[in-house]
Motif scaffolding. Sequence first.
Motif, PDB file in Angstrom:
ATOM      1  N   LEU A 257       0.851  -1.286  -0.003  1.00 49.25           N
ATOM      2  CA  LEU A 257       0.051   0.083  -0.152  1.00 49.25           C
ATOM      3  C   LEU A 257       0.884   1.270  -0.042  1.00 49.25           C
ATOM      4  O   LEU A 257       0.472   2.270  -0.671  1.00 49.25           O
TER       5      LEU A 257
ATOM      6  N   TRP B  40      -6.558   5.885  -8.015  1.00 52.18           N
ATOM      7  CA  TRP B  40      -7.613   6.313  -6.908  1.00 52.18           C
ATOM      8  C   TRP B  40      -7.488   7.695  -6.714  1.00 52.18           C
ATOM      9  O   TRP B  40      -8.689   8.188  -6.360  1.00 52.18           O
TER      10      TRP B  40
ATOM     11  N   THR C   7      -8.115  -7.239  -3.683  1.00 46.38           N
ATOM     12  CA  THR C   7      -7.633  -6.007  -2.679  1.00 46.38           C
ATOM     13  C   THR C   7      -7.069  -4.787  -3.510  1.00 46.38           C
ATOM     14  O   THR C   7      -7.632  -3.684  -2.881  1.00 46.38           O
TER      15      THR C   7
ATOM     16  N   GLY D  29     -10.463  -3.471  -4.385  1.00 44.28           N
ATOM     17  CA  GLY D  29     -11.171  -2.814  -3.278  1.00 44.28           C
ATOM     18  C   GLY D  29     -10.598  -1.482  -2.799  1.00 44.28           C
ATOM     19  O   GLY D  29     -11.236  -0.551  -2.476  1.00 44.28           O
ATOM     20  N   VAL D  30      -9.187  -1.278  -2.585  1.00 44.12           N
ATOM     21  CA  VAL D  30      -8.631  -0.302  -1.950  1.00 44.12           C
ATOM     22  C   VAL D  30      -8.820   1.030  -3.183  1.00 44.12           C
ATOM     23  O   VAL D  30      -9.269   2.109  -2.594  1.00 44.12           O
TER      24      VAL D  30
ATOM     25  N   GLY E  44     -12.430   1.969  -3.390  1.00 44.21           N
ATOM     26  CA  GLY E  44     -12.949   2.608  -2.029  1.00 44.21           C
ATOM     27  C   GLY E  44     -12.306   3.812  -1.539  1.00 44.21           C
ATOM     28  O   GLY E  44     -13.039   4.838  -1.297  1.00 44.21           O
ATOM     29  N   TRP E  45     -11.019   4.038  -2.100  1.00 40.62           N
ATOM     30  CA  TRP E  45     -10.358   5.401  -1.664  1.00 40.62           C
ATOM     31  C   TRP E  45     -10.900   6.417  -2.662  1.00 40.62           C
ATOM     32  O   TRP E  45     -10.913   7.736  -2.225  1.00 40.62           O
TER      33      TRP E  45
ATOM     34  N   ASN F 271     -15.293   4.585   3.318  1.00 38.45           N
ATOM     35  CA  ASN F 271     -14.968   3.912   2.223  1.00 38.45           C
ATOM     36  C   ASN F 271     -13.521   3.839   2.399  1.00 38.45           C
ATOM     37  O   ASN F 271     -12.669   2.770   1.803  1.00 38.45           O
TER      38      ASN F 271
ATOM     39  N   ARG G 235     -14.930  -0.570   1.885  1.00 38.78           N
ATOM     40  CA  ARG G 235     -15.016  -1.248   0.181  1.00 38.78           C
ATOM     41  C   ARG G 235     -13.464  -2.137   0.241  1.00 38.78           C
ATOM     42  O   ARG G 235     -13.200  -2.875  -0.268  1.00 38.78           O
ATOM     43  N   PRO G 236     -12.118  -1.290   0.887  1.00 38.54           N
ATOM     44  CA  PRO G 236     -11.054  -2.296   0.624  1.00 38.54           C
ATOM     45  C   PRO G 236     -10.932  -3.266   1.481  1.00 38.54           C
ATOM     46  O   PRO G 236     -10.788  -4.347   1.039  1.00 38.54           O
TER      47      PRO G 236
ATOM     48  N   GLY H  53     -16.528  -3.877  -2.911  1.00 42.71           N
ATOM     49  CA  GLY H  53     -15.084  -4.575  -2.981  1.00 42.71           C
ATOM     50  C   GLY H  53     -15.270  -5.810  -3.464  1.00 42.71           C
ATOM     51  O   GLY H  53     -14.423  -6.424  -4.133  1.00 42.71           O
TER      52      GLY H  53
END
Length: 499
Positions: A23, A38, A155, A158-159, A162-163, A297, A301-302, A363
């Motif tokens: 990340l 993102w 993953t 989702g991240v 979500g972000w 989020n 979502r992540p 996600g």
Amino acid sequence: MESPPPKFALPVDSEHKATKFRLFSVAAPHMRAFHLSWVSFFACFVSSFAAAPLVPIIRDNLNLTSTDIGNAGIASVSGAVFARVAMGSACDLFGPRLASASLILLTAPAVFCSSIASSPTSFLLVRFFTGFSLATFVSTQFWMSSMFSAPVVGTANGVAGGWGNLGGGATQLIMPLVFGVIRDIGVVKFTAWRIVFFIPALFQTLSAFAVLIFGQDMPDGNFRGLKKFGEKAIDKFSWVFYYGITNYRGWILALTYGYCFGVELAVDNIIAEYFYDRFNLNLSIAGIIAASFGLANLFSRPGGGILSDIVAKRFGMTGRLWNLWVVQTLGGVFRIILGQVGSLSGSIIVMIAFSVFVQAACGLTFGVVPFVSRRSLGVVSGMTGGGGNVGAVVTQLIFFRGSKYSKQTGITLMGIMIICCTLPLFLIYFPQWGGMFCGPSKKAKATEEEYYLSEWKSNEKEKGFHLASLKFSENSVSERGGKVDSATRPSDETSPAHV
């Protein structure tokens, strides 16, 4: 003499997709693409919902009725329905970098023009054209699916998603606060709200240039360069589109996504006004409460994407599908409860619980989407993403346009729709992996290779166009899950000699 294979900062598979998700890394090309995707999607979300928390001010300035407000909310999410499908095709043909940056730049003028809206019609139009930028969600998911391998693609999706969606919560917080600052320095409120729109417009424009300058379509380069040197097949739009729209799994996911992401969009449009009117709060407090919905989020979502990957290691695709159904159904239950709660504190608690589950379902959805089709990944992503916007439009048309239903009643009925529209997940079945109630097919040809190569004609295979799908099929064997004894499965036969 062949050039040495490229070296990457992250471990990769045979397609050079990253098998680890780090990340806090900005290493090119994988993690750099993640952060660019993102951030640019976040900017588009801020712009698309920048008007929502300022509606109590804008409606007085432009003399908007409740129907005008409802129509503008619908317009803000309806334009992206077809834009998302088109974006999927554009990603398949031209790459996510160029497709994303082009759309962001094309929609930025609409954000600037929000500051000169002078009537209900002009307000509706700027919200409509700004909403097209939400189609960058498709390029975000396509980009992550092109950069990250099966064990971590849920993953990554989702991240990134979500972000990006955090923009829906951040704008609920940012716009009222900046409006307050500008008003407090002496600017009249009907001018202050107009000035505020220059902030999301500038942010969106800068994010597009960042994607163009620093982004890369695939681990090995940009689409144009890869096609030029023969490292990527020049695909035909007709076949890419055909294999996408004829895969029934994509249509089911489009429906179910309409009642996780779709209701999230609908709530982004009405939640600040709901708390402002129902509990007699001031604009800043209502904005802060509404922001908590979107800001979930950051982890929800992540968390859905991460959960999808974790469960898949043990239970494969079956685990991904069951998790999606359970989490989204619980989101519907909390939505029903939210419409029945009469206290401010209780409403906030239930709203946050609802946001966690419905966003986690988003996600989880894109933990499944990358495996529906390899050749038509963009089209399937676009169909699913477009389904999210269709759900938002339908929900707002039925429950939040005009005065047929109170917002409390509309919220409750929306929860019932979520539960009902999640049931078709039971029908999704992959021959090589099974579904929610059935195991994989016993037929000898029920393998990953057979599933993904069925999207290519024999003459295309002779030209080697299918090789990327072949590599993907090898890397997606993990979707059998740990509970499957891979030694008993037919795809463990020796790979064809041309590999």
